[in-house]
Design a protein around this motif. Sequence first.
Motif, PDB file in Angstrom:
ATOM      1  N   LEU A  84       0.830  -1.214   0.000  1.00  0.00           N
ATOM      2  CA  LEU A  84       0.000   0.000   0.000  1.00  0.00           C
ATOM      3  C   LEU A  84       0.862   1.261   0.000  1.00  0.00           C
ATOM      4  O   LEU A  84       0.546   2.242  -0.678  1.00  0.00           O
ATOM      5  CB  LEU A  84      -0.943  -0.002   1.215  1.00  0.00           C
ATOM      6  CG  LEU A  84      -2.055  -1.052   1.157  1.00  0.00           C
ATOM      7  CD1 LEU A  84      -2.853  -1.070   2.456  1.00  0.00           C
ATOM      8  CD2 LEU A  84      -2.990  -0.795  -0.034  1.00  0.00           C
ATOM      9  N   ASN A  88       0.714   3.892  -3.123  1.00  0.00           N
ATOM     10  CA  ASN A  88       0.334   5.293  -2.920  1.00  0.00           C
ATOM     11  C   ASN A  88       1.477   6.248  -3.232  1.00  0.00           C
ATOM     12  O   ASN A  88       1.259   7.309  -3.827  1.00  0.00           O
ATOM     13  CB  ASN A  88      -0.190   5.506  -1.495  1.00  0.00           C
ATOM     14  CG  ASN A  88      -1.598   4.971  -1.355  1.00  0.00           C
ATOM     15  OD1 ASN A  88      -2.522   5.453  -1.988  1.00  0.00           O
ATOM     16  ND2 ASN A  88      -1.775   3.918  -0.574  1.00  0.00           N
ATOM     17  N   LEU A  92       0.542   8.342  -6.427  1.00  0.00           N
ATOM     18  CA  LEU A  92       0.278   9.773  -6.245  1.00  0.00           C
ATOM     19  C   LEU A  92       1.344  10.617  -6.937  1.00  0.00           C
ATOM     20  O   LEU A  92       1.042  11.649  -7.535  1.00  0.00           O
ATOM     21  CB  LEU A  92       0.210  10.116  -4.745  1.00  0.00           C
ATOM     22  CG  LEU A  92      -1.052   9.628  -4.031  1.00  0.00           C
ATOM     23  CD1 LEU A  92      -0.943   9.847  -2.531  1.00  0.00           C
ATOM     24  CD2 LEU A  92      -2.314  10.320  -4.569  1.00  0.00           C
ATOM     25  N   ARG A 242       2.795  -4.723  -7.475  1.00  0.00           N
ATOM     26  CA  ARG A 242       2.442  -3.296  -7.572  1.00  0.00           C
ATOM     27  C   ARG A 242       2.727  -2.748  -8.978  1.00  0.00           C
ATOM     28  O   ARG A 242       1.909  -2.048  -9.573  1.00  0.00           O
ATOM     29  CB  ARG A 242       3.250  -2.517  -6.515  1.00  0.00           C
ATOM     30  CG  ARG A 242       2.940  -1.057  -6.375  1.00  0.00           C
ATOM     31  CD  ARG A 242       3.914  -0.142  -7.055  1.00  0.00           C
ATOM     32  NE  ARG A 242       5.283  -0.616  -7.056  1.00  0.00           N
ATOM     33  CZ  ARG A 242       6.179  -0.214  -7.937  1.00  0.00           C
ATOM     34  NH1 ARG A 242       5.869   0.644  -8.876  1.00  0.00           N
ATOM     35  NH2 ARG A 242       7.415  -0.681  -7.904  1.00  0.00           N
ATOM     36  N   LEU A 285      -6.572   6.535  -8.831  1.00  0.00           N
ATOM     37  CA  LEU A 285      -6.254   7.738  -8.040  1.00  0.00           C
ATOM     38  C   LEU A 285      -6.826   9.007  -8.684  1.00  0.00           C
ATOM     39  O   LEU A 285      -6.229  10.080  -8.613  1.00  0.00           O
ATOM     40  CB  LEU A 285      -4.745   7.860  -7.821  1.00  0.00           C
ATOM     41  CG  LEU A 285      -4.123   6.683  -7.042  1.00  0.00           C
ATOM     42  CD1 LEU A 285      -2.602   6.813  -6.951  1.00  0.00           C
ATOM     43  CD2 LEU A 285      -4.713   6.554  -5.647  1.00  0.00           C
ATOM     44  N   PRO A 311      -8.644  10.922  -5.414  1.00  0.00           N
ATOM     45  CA  PRO A 311      -7.589  10.854  -4.388  1.00  0.00           C
ATOM     46  C   PRO A 311      -6.403  11.777  -4.690  1.00  0.00           C
ATOM     47  O   PRO A 311      -5.861  12.395  -3.766  1.00  0.00           O
ATOM     48  CB  PRO A 311      -7.162   9.372  -4.417  1.00  0.00           C
ATOM     49  CG  PRO A 311      -8.367   8.648  -4.938  1.00  0.00           C
ATOM     50  CD  PRO A 311      -8.988   9.580  -5.935  1.00  0.00           C
ATOM     51  N   SER A 312      -5.984  11.890  -5.948  1.00  0.00           N
ATOM     52  CA  SER A 312      -4.842  12.765  -6.256  1.00  0.00           C
ATOM     53  C   SER A 312      -5.204  14.232  -6.022  1.00  0.00           C
ATOM     54  O   SER A 312      -4.365  15.018  -5.561  1.00  0.00           O
ATOM     55  CB  SER A 312      -4.391  12.575  -7.706  1.00  0.00           C
ATOM     56  OG  SER A 312      -3.966  11.262  -7.903  1.00  0.00           O
ATOM     57  N   PHE A 315      -4.998  14.844  -2.421  1.00  0.00           N
ATOM     58  CA  PHE A 315      -3.583  14.958  -2.040  1.00  0.00           C
ATOM     59  C   PHE A 315      -3.061  16.371  -2.349  1.00  0.00           C
ATOM     60  O   PHE A 315      -2.392  16.993  -1.515  1.00  0.00           O
ATOM     61  CB  PHE A 315      -2.795  13.895  -2.810  1.00  0.00           C
ATOM     62  CG  PHE A 315      -1.305  13.987  -2.671  1.00  0.00           C
ATOM     63  CD1 PHE A 315      -0.679  13.714  -1.464  1.00  0.00           C
ATOM     64  CD2 PHE A 315      -0.507  14.339  -3.759  1.00  0.00           C
ATOM     65  CE1 PHE A 315       0.702  13.793  -1.339  1.00  0.00           C
ATOM     66  CE2 PHE A 315       0.873  14.409  -3.649  1.00  0.00           C
ATOM     67  CZ  PHE A 315       1.477  14.143  -2.428  1.00  0.00           C
TER      68      PHE A 315
END
Length: 347
Positions: A84, A88, A92, A242, A285, A311-312, A315
């Motif tokens: 994770l 991320n 990101l 990943r 993301l 999500p981005s 961020f």
Amino acid sequence: MTMQQASYLAEISDQYSVTEVTEVFQPVEIDPRHPQYTPLSGIRKWIRYAWYPTIDIISVIGAIAAIASFGHQGISWIDLGILLFMFNLVGLAGEAGMHRLFAHKSYKVVKPLRILLALAGSMTGEAPILEYVAYHRRHHIYADREGDPHTPHYIAAEKPLSRSRNIWHSFFGWKYNSKTNQIAPPERYAKDLLAEPVMVTINNYFYGIVLSSFLLPALLGFLFTGTASGAWTAFLWGGCFRFCVMTLMGDLIIRAGCHLFGTRPFIDQANSHSGNIWFLAIPTLGLAWHNNHHAFPGSALLNIDWWQIDPSGSFISLLEKLGWATNVKRPTPEQVKAKRFNPEIVG
Ligand SMILES: [Zn+2]
Ligand SMILES: [Zn+2]
């Protein structure tokens, strides 16, 4: 400015994105003492052509080994945490950094964070930063028309097998197509980054940076467990698994899927086939709000409606609250209203 450049500008000036307009044609002074970018040619081109399948095959084998081990021993909390963390960090940096910061200049950050985002973003393995920025800017200018480096509408739809060949082209084939490699030279589309010595250096160490994204989880696994097997399983999950998932997200789902499927709530000035796929918003993301993005390519946030999760974008908003990001661009309510799809207007 030539006639061709003038028509280019007229074509793209209404995209609410300053990136293409200001960067493609703006002259930039490049100090000859700086590290230099060397265009892909000769043996370096063949090394690149061999690199992509090699790293993909290694990561696929590693991902299969990880999934096979899951069947009888599951995944440890340490490996899950490292997976994770890597997803991320790289995700990101790839989406908020490589894409929205470097390609679109939709916000600004302080220099150390800029370097960190360029380094971690390069770990996605898509392309060296200068090439990524160049072909992505070109993708927006020509979105789904002749000249787009990786459109899934590459070959006319009526030709036999065109659909599968188009998906192959947008997924993988474009990387091996010398024509698409040559149409987006960084000297034309990424002059701003060519003038930044640190970005040219990061670009030139691309292979090493991608390999470090496999070694970093192994190192973390060793530090947390103190065993070689802990390093190995962390390498399989945080490195190989990943990398596979991220390659699928970037290459297949975004370049092909989001230009073939999805809803189109906004008028995209370049008239691309970009679509929003809501259920992929979190794993990508935020980039699966792809119609939003092509309608407002200069915006740092891709969630236009209140229920959309980006999500981005969250961020970037967090960086802004912390004072680390400034000039965060968002479309105004008037711009959103003007581009909202209206069948009565477009027929
Ligand atoms: Zn696109
Ligand atoms: Zn973009």
